[in-house]
Scaffold this motif. Structure first.
Motif: not given
Length: 93
Positions: A59-72
């Motif tokens: 999903p685009e939002n998960y790709k955006n999340f990964l580009s901000m924080h590769n996991g948390a």
């Protein structure tokens, strides 16, 4: 309703002071400090390589999340934590 992950994460980070915040336990009502650990971002190339290797459509939002924080690790306490896995962890599991 389409949600954009970027303002949601930014808003959460404003509430979190020094990677900790106070929340109320769901069942006991106790107030506890919880910790947040944010991984470094994944590069666009890492995300593309992962999707090409696995054939998964993220999903685009998960790709955006990964580009901000590769996991948390979110809302971490002595007894609980919520993990959003990094690309490496997803491949491992």
């Amino acid at each position: 309703m389409k949600l954009d992950i970027v303002p949601i994460l930014d808003s959460l980070k404003v509430r979190v002071s020094k990677d900790y915040t106070l929340i109320q336990e769901e069942y006991t009502g106790d107030l506890i400090d919880v910790e947040f650990r944010w991984n470094n971002p994944a590069s666009k190339e890492e995300i593309q390589s992962f999707t090409k290797k696995t054939g998964w459509v993220l999903p685009e939002n998960y790709k955006n999340f990964l580009s901000m924080h590769n996991g948390a690790i979110l809302f971490m306490s002595e007894t609980h934590q919520f993990c959003l896995h990094s690309i490496e962890e997803i491949e491992k599991y």
